[in-house]
Design a protein around this motif. Structure first.
Motif, PDB file in Angstrom:
ATOM      1  N   GLU A   1       0.853  -1.176   0.000  1.00  8.17           N
ATOM      2  CA  GLU A   1       0.000   0.000   0.000  1.00  8.17           C
ATOM      3  C   GLU A   1       0.895   1.234   0.000  1.00  8.17           C
ATOM      4  O   GLU A   1       1.828   1.328   0.799  1.00  8.17           O
ATOM      5  CB  GLU A   1      -0.910  -0.004   1.225  1.00  8.17           C
ATOM      6  N   VAL A   2       0.604   2.171  -0.917  1.00  9.59           N
ATOM      7  CA  VAL A   2       1.435   3.356  -1.084  1.00  9.59           C
ATOM      8  C   VAL A   2       0.532   4.580  -1.072  1.00  9.59           C
ATOM      9  O   VAL A   2      -0.522   4.587  -1.713  1.00  9.59           O
ATOM     10  CB  VAL A   2       2.212   3.292  -2.424  1.00  9.59           C
ATOM     11  N   SER A   3       0.949   5.609  -0.370  1.00  8.29           N
ATOM     12  CA  SER A   3       0.200   6.862  -0.351  1.00  8.29           C
ATOM     13  C   SER A   3       0.119   7.419  -1.768  1.00  8.29           C
ATOM     14  O   SER A   3       1.085   7.341  -2.535  1.00  8.29           O
ATOM     15  CB  SER A   3       0.905   7.865   0.556  1.00  8.29           C
ATOM     16  N   ARG A   4      -1.016   7.984  -2.096  1.00  7.28           N
ATOM     17  CA  ARG A   4      -1.174   8.560  -3.444  1.00  7.28           C
ATOM     18  C   ARG A   4      -0.277   9.764  -3.657  1.00  7.28           C
ATOM     19  O   ARG A   4      -0.030  10.163  -4.788  1.00  7.28           O
ATOM     20  CB  ARG A   4      -2.635   8.927  -3.683  1.00  7.28           C
ATOM     21  N   ALA A   5       0.221  10.348  -2.574  1.00  4.47           N
ATOM     22  CA  ALA A   5       1.125  11.493  -2.697  1.00  4.47           C
ATOM     23  C   ALA A   5       2.542  11.051  -3.046  1.00  4.47           C
ATOM     24  O   ALA A   5       3.342  11.860  -3.491  1.00  4.47           O
ATOM     25  CB  ALA A   5       1.133  12.285  -1.387  1.00  4.47           C
ATOM     26  N   SER A   6       2.864   9.794  -2.857  1.00  2.00           N
ATOM     27  CA  SER A   6       4.221   9.293  -3.106  1.00  2.00           C
ATOM     28  C   SER A   6       4.479   9.112  -4.595  1.00  2.00           C
ATOM     29  O   SER A   6       3.604   8.670  -5.334  1.00  2.00           O
ATOM     30  CB  SER A   6       4.440   7.958  -2.401  1.00  2.00           C
ATOM     31  N   ARG A   7       5.684   9.424  -4.991  1.00  2.00           N
ATOM     32  CA  ARG A   7       6.103   9.195  -6.371  1.00  2.00           C
ATOM     33  C   ARG A   7       6.820   7.865  -6.505  1.00  2.00           C
ATOM     34  O   ARG A   7       6.999   7.367  -7.610  1.00  2.00           O
ATOM     35  CB  ARG A   7       7.018  10.324  -6.842  1.00  2.00           C
ATOM     36  N   PHE A   8       7.250   7.285  -5.353  1.00  2.00           N
ATOM     37  CA  PHE A   8       7.980   6.022  -5.348  1.00  2.00           C
ATOM     38  C   PHE A   8       7.398   5.127  -4.261  1.00  2.00           C
ATOM     39  O   PHE A   8       6.954   5.612  -3.229  1.00  2.00           O
ATOM     40  CB  PHE A   8       9.471   6.253  -5.062  1.00  2.00           C
ATOM     41  N   CYS A   9       7.435   3.830  -4.495  1.00  2.12           N
ATOM     42  CA  CYS A   9       6.991   2.863  -3.491  1.00  2.12           C
ATOM     43  C   CYS A   9       7.998   2.867  -2.344  1.00  2.12           C
ATOM     44  O   CYS A   9       9.204   2.768  -2.583  1.00  2.12           O
ATOM     45  CB  CYS A   9       6.889   1.461  -4.092  1.00  2.12           C
ATOM     46  N   ASP A  10       7.500   2.973  -1.116  1.00  2.00           N
ATOM     47  CA  ASP A  10       8.421   3.011   0.018  1.00  2.00           C
ATOM     48  C   ASP A  10       8.850   1.621   0.483  1.00  2.00           C
ATOM     49  O   ASP A  10       9.616   1.498   1.430  1.00  2.00           O
ATOM     50  CB  ASP A  10       7.842   3.820   1.177  1.00  2.00           C
TER      51      ASP A  10
END
Length: 182
Positions: A102-111
């Motif tokens: 699950e990745v925040s929609r604000a992120s440009r990269f998967c954490d």
């Protein structure tokens, strides 16, 4: 003689009670065994149904009951997908197409795996699949083995704050394992 009759009568009652107890115990054992077999049969019916729904070419095409079951199953899958998407929308999350995190929609990269995320792909539900990644990205297996930071950190490359447990910066995709806690 009366005492002998009583002894004989008590002996017969005791034997009858023992026989009844054995009968009850055997019926209980058989009922438990029966219940287990019935549960296994339900599981086999479920497996068969799932298999046939996954392979509709094996089903009779003209059977109305089969068509109704297929339609009901399709509606269930659509409802499940809709509910999952609504949950992701409420939480403002998407799934990484590479590792399924699950990745925040604000992120440009998967954490979790460092894959660069394309903004248009973030607006639809994603299913984990093989995808191309940026040069700095790490294969999912390696990302799982990397140690998690113990506290929020700042990215050494761009300075963005990262949440605890993230392995990659959500802004620039840099590895965070060497980042210092805030």
């Amino acid at each position: 003689m009366i005492v002998a009759n009583w002894k004989e009568s008590i002996s017969r009652m005791a034997q009858s009670a023992v026989a009844k107890s054995k009968e009850v115990a055997e019926v209980t054992r058989l009922n438990m065994e029966l219940s287990g077999h019935q549960q296994k049969l339900r599981e086999q019916h479920s497996r068969l149904g799932e298999y046939l729904l996954a392979h509709p070419e094996l089903l009779p095409g003209e059977d109305e009951t089969v068509s109704q079951i297929q339609q009901a199953a399709a509606e269930c899958r659509e409802n499940i997908a809709r509910c999952n998407q609504q949950i992701m929308d409420i939480r403002s999350l998407n799934l990484c197409p590479r590792c399924g995190a699950e990745v925040s929609r604000a992120s440009r990269f998967c954490d979790k795996c460092g894959m660069e995320l394309e903004r248009p792909a973030l607006n639809s539900p994603a299913v984990p699949a093989e995808a191309s990644a940026q040069e700095e990205a790490v294969p999912p297996a390696e990302a799982e083995e990397a140690p998690e930071p113990s506290a929020p950190a700042f990215c050494p490359q761009c300075g963005a704050q990262a949440e605890a447990g993230t392995l990659f910066c959500g802004e620039c995709g840099a590895r965070l394992e060497e980042a210092q806690p805030s």
